[in-house]
Design a protein around this motif. Sequence first.
Motif, PDB file in Angstrom:
ATOM      1  N   GLU C 238      -2.428   6.636   7.602  1.00  0.00           N
ATOM      2  CA  GLU C 238      -2.771   7.997   7.209  1.00  0.00           C
ATOM      3  C   GLU C 238      -4.243   8.107   6.841  1.00  0.00           C
ATOM      4  O   GLU C 238      -4.918   9.070   7.160  1.00  0.00           O
ATOM      5  CB  GLU C 238      -1.922   8.404   5.985  1.00  0.00           C
ATOM      6  N   SER C 239      -4.768   7.056   6.170  1.00  0.00           N
ATOM      7  CA  SER C 239      -6.117   7.289   5.637  1.00  0.00           C
ATOM      8  C   SER C 239      -7.171   7.045   6.709  1.00  0.00           C
ATOM      9  O   SER C 239      -8.311   7.420   6.528  1.00  0.00           O
ATOM     10  CB  SER C 239      -6.368   6.360   4.456  1.00  0.00           C
ATOM     11  N   GLU C 240      -6.813   6.360   7.811  1.00  0.00           N
ATOM     12  CA  GLU C 240      -7.864   6.154   8.816  1.00  0.00           C
ATOM     13  C   GLU C 240      -7.664   7.081  10.005  1.00  0.00           C
ATOM     14  O   GLU C 240      -8.529   7.847  10.380  1.00  0.00           O
ATOM     15  CB  GLU C 240      -7.832   4.698   9.339  1.00  0.00           C
ATOM     16  N   LEU C 241      -6.471   7.025  10.595  1.00  0.00           N
ATOM     17  CA  LEU C 241      -6.291   7.743  11.860  1.00  0.00           C
ATOM     18  C   LEU C 241      -5.509   9.033  11.613  1.00  0.00           C
ATOM     19  O   LEU C 241      -4.576   9.320  12.331  1.00  0.00           O
ATOM     20  CB  LEU C 241      -5.508   6.869  12.838  1.00  0.00           C
ATOM     21  N   VAL C 242      -5.832   9.761  10.631  1.00  0.00           N
ATOM     22  CA  VAL C 242      -5.158  11.033  10.295  1.00  0.00           C
ATOM     23  C   VAL C 242      -3.640  10.831  10.346  1.00  0.00           C
ATOM     24  O   VAL C 242      -3.014  10.546   9.349  1.00  0.00           O
ATOM     25  CB  VAL C 242      -5.606  12.155  11.233  1.00  0.00           C
ATOM     26  N   ALA C 243      -3.011  10.904  11.489  1.00  0.00           N
ATOM     27  CA  ALA C 243      -1.553  10.657  11.482  1.00  0.00           C
ATOM     28  C   ALA C 243      -1.183   9.761  12.641  1.00  0.00           C
ATOM     29  O   ALA C 243      -0.078   9.836  13.156  1.00  0.00           O
ATOM     30  CB  ALA C 243      -0.809  11.988  11.553  1.00  0.00           C
ATOM     31  N   GLY C 244      -2.131   8.943  13.117  1.00  0.00           N
ATOM     32  CA  GLY C 244      -1.800   7.953  14.128  1.00  0.00           C
ATOM     33  C   GLY C 244      -1.248   8.603  15.390  1.00  0.00           C
ATOM     34  O   GLY C 244      -1.659   9.712  15.763  1.00  0.00           O
ATOM     35  N   PHE C 245      -0.278   7.923  15.992  1.00  0.00           N
ATOM     36  CA  PHE C 245       0.108   8.386  17.340  1.00  0.00           C
ATOM     37  C   PHE C 245       0.802   9.740  17.297  1.00  0.00           C
ATOM     38  O   PHE C 245       0.802  10.470  18.253  1.00  0.00           O
ATOM     39  CB  PHE C 245       1.020   7.344  18.024  1.00  0.00           C
ATOM     40  N   HIS C 246       1.438  10.141  16.139  1.00  0.00           N
ATOM     41  CA  HIS C 246       2.081  11.467  16.214  1.00  0.00           C
ATOM     42  C   HIS C 246       1.191  12.526  15.576  1.00  0.00           C
ATOM     43  O   HIS C 246       1.676  13.407  14.866  1.00  0.00           O
ATOM     44  CB  HIS C 246       3.488  11.457  15.591  1.00  0.00           C
ATOM     45  N   THR C 247      -0.143  12.443  15.837  1.00  0.00           N
ATOM     46  CA  THR C 247      -1.029  13.473  15.285  1.00  0.00           C
ATOM     47  C   THR C 247      -0.775  14.824  15.936  1.00  0.00           C
ATOM     48  O   THR C 247      -0.778  15.843  15.285  1.00  0.00           O
ATOM     49  CB  THR C 247      -2.495  13.056  15.563  1.00  0.00           C
ATOM     50  N   GLU C 248      -0.515  14.810  17.249  1.00  0.00           N
ATOM     51  CA  GLU C 248      -0.466  16.106  17.944  1.00  0.00           C
ATOM     52  C   GLU C 248       0.955  16.691  17.984  1.00  0.00           C
ATOM     53  O   GLU C 248       1.167  17.741  18.541  1.00  0.00           O
ATOM     54  CB  GLU C 248      -0.934  15.922  19.403  1.00  0.00           C
TER      55      GLU C 248
ATOM     56  N   LEU D 133      -7.416   2.658   1.120  1.00  0.00           N
ATOM     57  CA  LEU D 133      -6.989   1.359   1.663  1.00  0.00           C
ATOM     58  C   LEU D 133      -5.496   1.358   1.956  1.00  0.00           C
ATOM     59  O   LEU D 133      -4.957   0.345   2.388  1.00  0.00           O
ATOM     60  CB  LEU D 133      -7.316   0.242   0.655  1.00  0.00           C
ATOM     61  N   GLY D 134      -4.804   2.473   1.663  1.00  0.00           N
ATOM     62  CA  GLY D 134      -3.404   2.522   2.059  1.00  0.00           C
ATOM     63  C   GLY D 134      -2.435   2.308   0.924  1.00  0.00           C
ATOM     64  O   GLY D 134      -1.234   2.522   1.090  1.00  0.00           O
ATOM     65  N   GLY D 135      -2.909   1.864  -0.255  1.00  0.00           N
ATOM     66  CA  GLY D 135      -1.981   1.674  -1.376  1.00  0.00           C
ATOM     67  C   GLY D 135      -1.836   2.980  -2.135  1.00  0.00           C
ATOM     68  O   GLY D 135      -2.815   3.490  -2.682  1.00  0.00           O
ATOM     69  N   ILE D 136      -0.640   3.567  -2.127  1.00  0.00           N
ATOM     70  CA  ILE D 136      -0.504   4.928  -2.671  1.00  0.00           C
ATOM     71  C   ILE D 136      -0.167   4.880  -4.147  1.00  0.00           C
ATOM     72  O   ILE D 136      -0.608   5.701  -4.933  1.00  0.00           O
ATOM     73  CB  ILE D 136       0.588   5.685  -1.871  1.00  0.00           C
ATOM     74  N   THR D 137       0.598   3.878  -4.582  1.00  0.00           N
ATOM     75  CA  THR D 137       1.094   3.912  -5.970  1.00  0.00           C
ATOM     76  C   THR D 137      -0.017   3.798  -6.998  1.00  0.00           C
ATOM     77  O   THR D 137       0.002   4.546  -7.969  1.00  0.00           O
ATOM     78  CB  THR D 137       2.108   2.758  -6.158  1.00  0.00           C
ATOM     79  N   PRO D 138      -1.015   2.896  -6.846  1.00  0.00           N
ATOM     80  CA  PRO D 138      -2.045   2.843  -7.893  1.00  0.00           C
ATOM     81  C   PRO D 138      -2.737   4.192  -8.096  1.00  0.00           C
ATOM     82  O   PRO D 138      -3.172   4.519  -9.202  1.00  0.00           O
ATOM     83  CB  PRO D 138      -3.035   1.808  -7.359  1.00  0.00           C
ATOM     84  N   PHE D 139      -2.805   5.024  -7.023  1.00  0.00           N
ATOM     85  CA  PHE D 139      -3.432   6.353  -7.166  1.00  0.00           C
ATOM     86  C   PHE D 139      -2.683   7.146  -8.228  1.00  0.00           C
ATOM     87  O   PHE D 139      -3.284   7.752  -9.118  1.00  0.00           O
ATOM     88  CB  PHE D 139      -3.368   7.063  -5.815  1.00  0.00           C
TER      89      PHE D 139
ATOM     90  N   ARG E  88       0.676  16.433   4.369  1.00  0.00           N
ATOM     91  CA  ARG E  88       0.489  15.965   5.748  1.00  0.00           C
ATOM     92  C   ARG E  88      -0.996  16.043   6.120  1.00  0.00           C
ATOM     93  O   ARG E  88      -1.610  17.103   5.963  1.00  0.00           O
ATOM     94  CB  ARG E  88       1.272  16.850   6.734  1.00  0.00           C
ATOM     95  N   PRO E  89      -1.579  14.954   6.594  1.00  0.00           N
ATOM     96  CA  PRO E  89      -3.006  15.017   6.976  1.00  0.00           C
ATOM     97  C   PRO E  89      -3.231  15.805   8.256  1.00  0.00           C
ATOM     98  O   PRO E  89      -4.254  16.479   8.390  1.00  0.00           O
ATOM     99  CB  PRO E  89      -3.384  13.546   7.182  1.00  0.00           C
ATOM    100  N   SER E  90      -2.253  15.797   9.167  1.00  0.00           N
ATOM    101  CA  SER E  90      -2.549  16.463  10.461  1.00  0.00           C
ATOM    102  C   SER E  90      -2.084  17.910  10.402  1.00  0.00           C
ATOM    103  O   SER E  90      -1.007  18.209   9.883  1.00  0.00           O
ATOM    104  CB  SER E  90      -1.793  15.725  11.572  1.00  0.00           C
ATOM    105  N   ALA E  91      -2.905  18.800  10.933  1.00  0.00           N
ATOM    106  CA  ALA E  91      -2.578  20.234  10.831  1.00  0.00           C
ATOM    107  C   ALA E  91      -1.311  20.550  11.606  1.00  0.00           C
ATOM    108  O   ALA E  91      -0.651  21.543  11.342  1.00  0.00           O
ATOM    109  CB  ALA E  91      -3.747  21.057  11.369  1.00  0.00           C
TER     110      ALA E  91
END
Lengths: 240, 158, 343, 378, 188
Positions: C238-248, D133-139, E88-91
Amino acid sequence: MGYFGKVLSGFGSLLTGMRITFSQFAKTFFGRKNVTLQYPKEQPKLAPAFRSAIKLIRFEETGTHDCVACKACERICPSYCIKLSGGKVEGIKKKRVAEFEMDFSLCSLCGLCIDACPTDTLEYSKVYEEAGYNRDWRVDLVAEFREYEAEFVEKQRVIEEKAATAKKAKAEAAKKAKEAKKAKEAEKAKEAEAEAADTAEKPDTAEKPPALEAKPAKADAPAKAEVPTAEVPTAEAPKS
Amino acid sequence: MSKALLEVLEPFTSSSEESDYGATGIHRRHTTTLDNLARVCEAFLGAGYIFEMLSCIDLREKEEIMRLCYTFNSLETADRHLVHADIAGGLEAESFEAPSISSLARGADWQERETFEMYGVTFVNHPELERLLLPEDADFFPLRKDFGRIEDAEAQDD
Amino acid sequence: MPETLSQLLDDSVLAMPIAAGLIMGALTINVLMLVWAERKVSAWIQRRMGPTEVGPFGLLQTLADMLKLISKQLITPSNVDKPLFHLAPLLAFAPVIAAVALMPFSKSLILVQNDFGLLFVFAFGGIAVIAIFMAGWGSNNKYALLGAIRSVAQSISYEIPLILSALSVVLVVNAMGFTLASGGSIVVANGLDLSHIVMAQDQHGLWFVLVQPIAAIIYFISALAETNRAPFDIPEAESELVAGFHTEYSGMRFSMFFFAEYTNMLIVSMLAVVLFFGGWDGPVLPGPLWFFLKSYMVIFVMMWVRWTFPRLRFDQLMTFCWKVMIPLSILNLLATAFVVAVL
Amino acid sequence: MTNAVPPEATPGGGDGEVYSLNMGPQHPSMHGVLRLLLDLKGEEVVKAKPVVGYSHRAHEKMAENRNTLQFLPNTSRIDYLSGMIYNLGYCQAIEKILGIEVSERAVYIRVIANELNRISSHLLWFGTFLLDLGGITPFLYSFDDREEILDILDQVTGSRLTYCYGRFGGVTMDVDEDFLARTTAFLARIRERLGMYDDLVAKNVILRERCINVGVISTEMAKSYGVTGPSLRASGVVYDVRRAEPYGGYEKFDFDVPVLHEGDTMARFHIRISEIEESCKIIEQAIKGIPEGAILPKKMPKRFKIPEGEYYFAVESARGHFGMYIVGDGTDVPAKLKLRTPSFSNLSAMPEALAGTMLADTIAIVGSIDVVMPEIDR
Amino acid sequence: MGKVDKGDLGRFLPLVDRSATPVVDPRGAEVAADPAVVRLAILDDLLNMGRANSLWPLTFGLACCAMEMMAAGASKYDLDRFGAGVFRPSARQADVMILAGTISKKMAPVIRQLWDQMPGPKWAIAMGGCTIDGGPFKYPNQYAIVEGADKIVPVDIYIPGCPPRPEALIAGFLQLKEKIKAGRKFNR
């Protein structure tokens, strides 16, 4: 051993991480204790200093606000969100505000208006859960005081008249006191001559100068013109 | 204030006077010309100072100049030097040129782009002098004194 | 041989559709519960409350999500590779159901009795990778493409330790053999047959997790990677590729991916239960109940891992697999083979 | 997700190998509205070009349209995570210029409020960094602690995030026993929680892999770009405005400035965590030594006219050296108010720090620099 | 002079009488204040019930209000209780766009593009003074910000405050749920 050592210590750190999250999980699940404030059911405990839109203070003595429409707050407000109009009210000397409108969507809650108000009649309201379909968030601060306005003007007029009569009365009293003093001095002067006349025959009775009669302390500083309420006799409790 | 630095600076700054740090927060103020700017900057960076801030004052009305203000500060002991460099040009002058020191202090790169965008001072041989904060199609210089004054808006309203 | 459900339905033509309907119903309810469980477990770990407003304990929350997703507008972006874009969710969704049919819920309750069920399950697991790559490539979005490339590399490289660890269990099963309750004769156990594996554990009253602890750990970690979960959720980071392969993907298509991911998780944990935790065998409760209870425990551990660890970087993922997991699993396999040969 | 980027906006690309990816203004880990135009070769970043300005709100232009008192609400909205430090910093600047005396008690209250705000900003950074970095709980754990600080400050300032607590000459509301008791209780709680975070996060092998010698910023590079704050102290330079140019009573407290020399993401992480510890020490001393007295001078002048001349005043915000360069022209409206914000220079170092790193590292490095966008766009 | 503190949390006394304003559903269905006017089919009710209880917001913070939005999503004010915690990050997968923070002129086209990328029944919450009409940054001749989010996207719920407390955002969500269910109150 370095290779396996690294893998094992890495694995150990993963396990400590999981131990911590499980302890939190246990506290919430078994210990039935979470940190959530269930908003719609529980109202938050707001601090006394909580700031929301400004509102006029309702004073006990007068039962209404004390805004004299001097526009100090309108001038100081950085976001131009206060618009007020008002002025002289026939019948009383004190100025009153008629329209006080404040746009809460522009307000940045800085509190400069509250500091700038000469009569300290503004304070923060405690409204925190406002949400709505409408774009217009102008708040009418005078709305809750409108029905008391006429009655306040009436009471104020009475107070001012009393104050006026009281001032007139004091003025006359002061005049009378002056005449009385003049009259007394006049008699004293006559007695003094009379004594002077008979002391002429027996000079030994030393003449005692009349004790300087303390000049009647002038009435305390003339009541400040603009805030007559200060010297108002205790008005009866307002039927708020 | 290391004496060595002052000697090095001497030939390039036209005037430099003490300023009371207690009241103004600046230890020393210098004024220099545009073409000496690079050497003044080299002197400061050579002495271990860092480039702290670049700003610009729009004095086109009062003194027909656009004044660039650079501050250099030492990280070990608080020692802030303010350097003025004036670009001649009145209200009607449409371009203001100044040498870019981004090759010396990398931090100046963005600050020069921002000054260019806000005041219209173009920095010569700046790697990529483009808009930084304003939308791409903005063609005005907002922080100039004659732009966007409140009285203009009120004049239009009533 | 245990009669399968189909024999119960005396081979009528309706057997397959009914079985499919049963599986679909069971899986749908399972996914609804799993999504609700994930949100509740994550809430409890994070000291908050999770969904509570919809239904008694928020139980109908996922139902509301599904209702909303059904009625969402299905957007197909303009310059998208249409066949791939539309086929990908179906392809991600289909093999997952087939894999469930092979699972031995109890001694008699097995939908498709197959001699090499284990192989089938891994084969269906492989198809999911194609679906993800089609989704990534088809939706013409750089984030989706990156996610797809990552997921292909990850799934392929983590299948090796997965299969190797399962192989060591198969070796043990083949070596041990077991006696059939009815026939009483020593039957040559076919390690690839899932019910045989469970029967082997049942007969000897010995769960393979005790026999093969390293294989269990390797299996669990690579299972996490197979289903793109937690420390390895790089394809839809989520934090890098927005929503990865199911973005669209929007609406029902997105929920199919959601469905596929959670059912994949279920299958992988069912397989773990079959391989290591003794399938349906358990003291008091009936077989299938034990089976589901154990797989839900494994799923809980997967969720627990997800809400604890940050995400690995892509190249670290690869080095971890090729430098740690595969050597370890090969060593384990050799050790088992040696021990089995000696015994 | 706005990947439909106008072609001319993406530099490079086109030669098959290198393609450009737009991490648009709306992105889960872009800390608000930063936009990164990345030229990628596979997963490796060849060139990174940050595009900023998506939350430009014209603070400096507003400063030239308002008198000094009216600019107060803007100050805490420039960097809303250390709003208190900025608000009180602006007040201290004007007090220094006009020579207004501040009572001893107000100085101590300001130090407590500043340090509490710094801890809350570091806690929010800790949460969002782990989120990147992907760790949600510490947030959520760090937000839970941060809520405690917001309640404590809310009790005195009335607002949770954008404070307008400072006035020229002091603070608006006095601090009572309950406030001090709650702060002491909070200090004990945060110290115990830091131990837990250390185990949960700092010792975690996945995080250490993701952070150790990733995004190394050398000392020369940091100095050349003007990087300040925790990012500079992680690259080996002991520079803290509270120690270099003491202001607002900081010379009364002894605290040490944590410094590391690796300059990588892990160093920045440890620096911020130990800074939370330092702030706790300062608050403790301040609570012990807080004197009695008034918090606002009796008589305040109506208008605060800035005398002719140029003034520079710097404070240490959670992100670094925040300098205010004020040019006065005798009226109460400043002729020029330049805000030298720390994140502006910190982010300008990114193109050089990000070149050659992996895509996932880009997110980690930008996260470790602790960037707040409105502070850059002003 | 003692002041009379009624102590009730109370509501604003609005200049404009807001209760009378009809709930105008931008999607065309004129839903009058009292729900009895429009008789919706049962399926529509059911779908609305589903939509109302699972509003997935788009992760999209602009400025200070975004911090309060994150605080609303965090443990203490837990937005997930209403099914709205899944950011959700994606619109493509979001239903609600929470506009939290000042909208600068450079950001306006991006917001419009995101709004168009969002599928199907979608709603917008304008959180904070800046998104209602400029907030503290509105002054005559302001060159940098868009004064009011409804110049860009059709806004459903306005939440004043600078920044509004997380409870106000939750109150906004509850009001949006009422609007989606067209004012029909199921046995809550």
